[in-house]
Design a protein around this motif. Sequence first.
Motif, PDB file in Angstrom:
ATOM      1  N   ALA A 153       0.829  -1.210   0.000  1.00 15.18           N
ATOM      2  CA  ALA A 153       0.000   0.000   0.000  1.00 15.18           C
ATOM      3  C   ALA A 153       0.860   1.255   0.000  1.00 15.18           C
ATOM      4  N   LYS A 154       1.954   1.240   0.763  1.00 13.71           N
ATOM      5  CA  LYS A 154       2.869   2.382   0.796  1.00 13.71           C
ATOM      6  C   LYS A 154       3.541   2.587  -0.557  1.00 13.71           C
ATOM      7  N   VAL A 156       2.266   2.012  -3.439  1.00 14.79           N
ATOM      8  CA  VAL A 156       1.293   2.658  -4.332  1.00 14.79           C
ATOM      9  C   VAL A 156       1.305   4.166  -4.121  1.00 14.79           C
ATOM     10  N   GLN A 157       1.395   4.577  -2.851  1.00 15.64           N
ATOM     11  CA  GLN A 157       1.389   6.006  -2.522  1.00 15.64           C
ATOM     12  C   GLN A 157       2.694   6.695  -2.909  1.00 15.64           C
ATOM     13  N   ALA A 158       3.784   5.921  -2.917  1.00 15.75           N
ATOM     14  CA  ALA A 158       5.112   6.520  -3.102  1.00 15.75           C
ATOM     15  C   ALA A 158       5.505   6.729  -4.551  1.00 15.75           C
ATOM     16  N   THR A 159       4.769   6.137  -5.488  1.00 12.25           N
ATOM     17  CA  THR A 159       5.175   6.235  -6.889  1.00 12.25           C
ATOM     18  C   THR A 159       3.968   6.298  -7.809  1.00 12.25           C
ATOM     19  N   SER A 160       4.180   6.846  -8.988  1.00  8.25           N
ATOM     20  CA  SER A 160       3.128   6.877 -10.003  1.00  8.25           C
ATOM     21  C   SER A 160       3.237   5.663 -10.926  1.00  8.25           C
ATOM     22  N   ASN A 161       4.236   4.825 -10.669  1.00  7.63           N
ATOM     23  CA  ASN A 161       4.411   3.591 -11.437  1.00  7.63           C
ATOM     24  C   ASN A 161       3.178   2.714 -11.290  1.00  7.63           C
ATOM     25  N   ILE A 162       2.728   2.124 -12.371  1.00  8.83           N
ATOM     26  CA  ILE A 162       1.483   1.368 -12.361  1.00  8.83           C
ATOM     27  C   ILE A 162       1.624  -0.012 -11.728  1.00  8.83           C
ATOM     28  N   ASN A 167      -0.300  -4.751  -8.439  1.00 12.33           N
ATOM     29  CA  ASN A 167      -0.030  -5.774  -7.426  1.00 12.33           C
ATOM     30  C   ASN A 167      -1.049  -5.757  -6.296  1.00 12.33           C
ATOM     31  N   ILE A 168      -1.355  -4.564  -5.784  1.00 10.04           N
ATOM     32  CA  ILE A 168      -2.273  -4.520  -4.641  1.00 10.04           C
ATOM     33  C   ILE A 168      -3.704  -4.842  -5.077  1.00 10.04           C
ATOM     34  N   ILE A 169      -4.054  -4.524  -6.316  1.00  7.52           N
ATOM     35  CA  ILE A 169      -5.365  -4.931  -6.839  1.00  7.52           C
ATOM     36  C   ILE A 169      -5.439  -6.451  -6.920  1.00  7.52           C
ATOM     37  N   MET A 170      -4.366  -7.062  -7.401  1.00  4.72           N
ATOM     38  CA  MET A 170      -4.331  -8.527  -7.485  1.00  4.72           C
ATOM     39  C   MET A 170      -4.510  -9.156  -6.108  1.00  4.72           C
TER      40      MET A 170
END
Length: 300
Positions: A153-154, A156-162, A167-170
């Motif tokens: 989760a962190k 996701v917040q730390a980067t705009s990389n998709i 990964n977290i959606i999976m």
Amino acid sequence: MKNTSNNKLKGIAISVFLRWATLFIIIFLLLTLIDAFTALSDSNSGGSLTFRLIFAAAASVVVNVILYFLVAPRMNKNFRAYRTIIMSIASEGYSQRNISDMEKQLEICMLDREKNEMLVDQYSMFLGEAYISLHRYAEAEKHLDTADYDKMAKAVQATSNIKPLQNIIMLHVLWIQLFSARRDKEATEHWVRKGEKYFGRMRGKDEVTDYFIDTAYFESLLVHDQYSSALELLKKYESNEALEFGVSLDKARCLKLMGSAEKANEYFNKAYELAANDWRRLTVELERGVSDSPSENTNS
């Protein structure tokens, strides 16, 4: 604990500086040598000292970033093993050989989890997905628990990389599939609600991604016995050939739960024909309920 953390940060800072300084010196010396040779033939062509210093400082940063993020991972033995397994999964699916290889590699990566965090999370999710498909739910839960949700989760917040978002959606979808299979309504809805803030960010990227996200809502509808709504959800994906296997199997599962055995069997047969490998064929037969492969009770 605080001193340990500070010492660790200090060690990382020193390591980064030393790598930068080493490359700075190498680049600066190369530029100086080039200027020296150039000056032999043309006394006005040598670069200034200031230019060499600035260029070497900037170039060392760029080279370090490339080495750290692109070159080093691919030279890592564990990463090479991961790439080999991924290529095998692409053709064989979650075969017993691939599952065994992932279990071994996960054990190796766990010996130094901090260094292999990305690989640990990937193997944990892939093994979770494999065991869910094989109805081995206790093993699936164990592996999904191994993935570090908070760090993902962190990221996701730390980067705009998709990639971190994918990964977290999976991980959310896998937890939803697991609890739906166990007929645990409360846990299924917990993970649906938890995942919605991520689902919305990927919605509309492409139809395959939308289908993957909608499998979360499909599983939620199944666990709440809303079968007609579940079938309706699948309609928009019926014309996509890339999704034909998944949609056919989902329809079969839904129709089976509705009690439409004959119609369900038609879709099970269709999914079996579309299956690209033995693992997919096994998943069809497990869902149909005729396979002798080891599986677990939904309450396991």
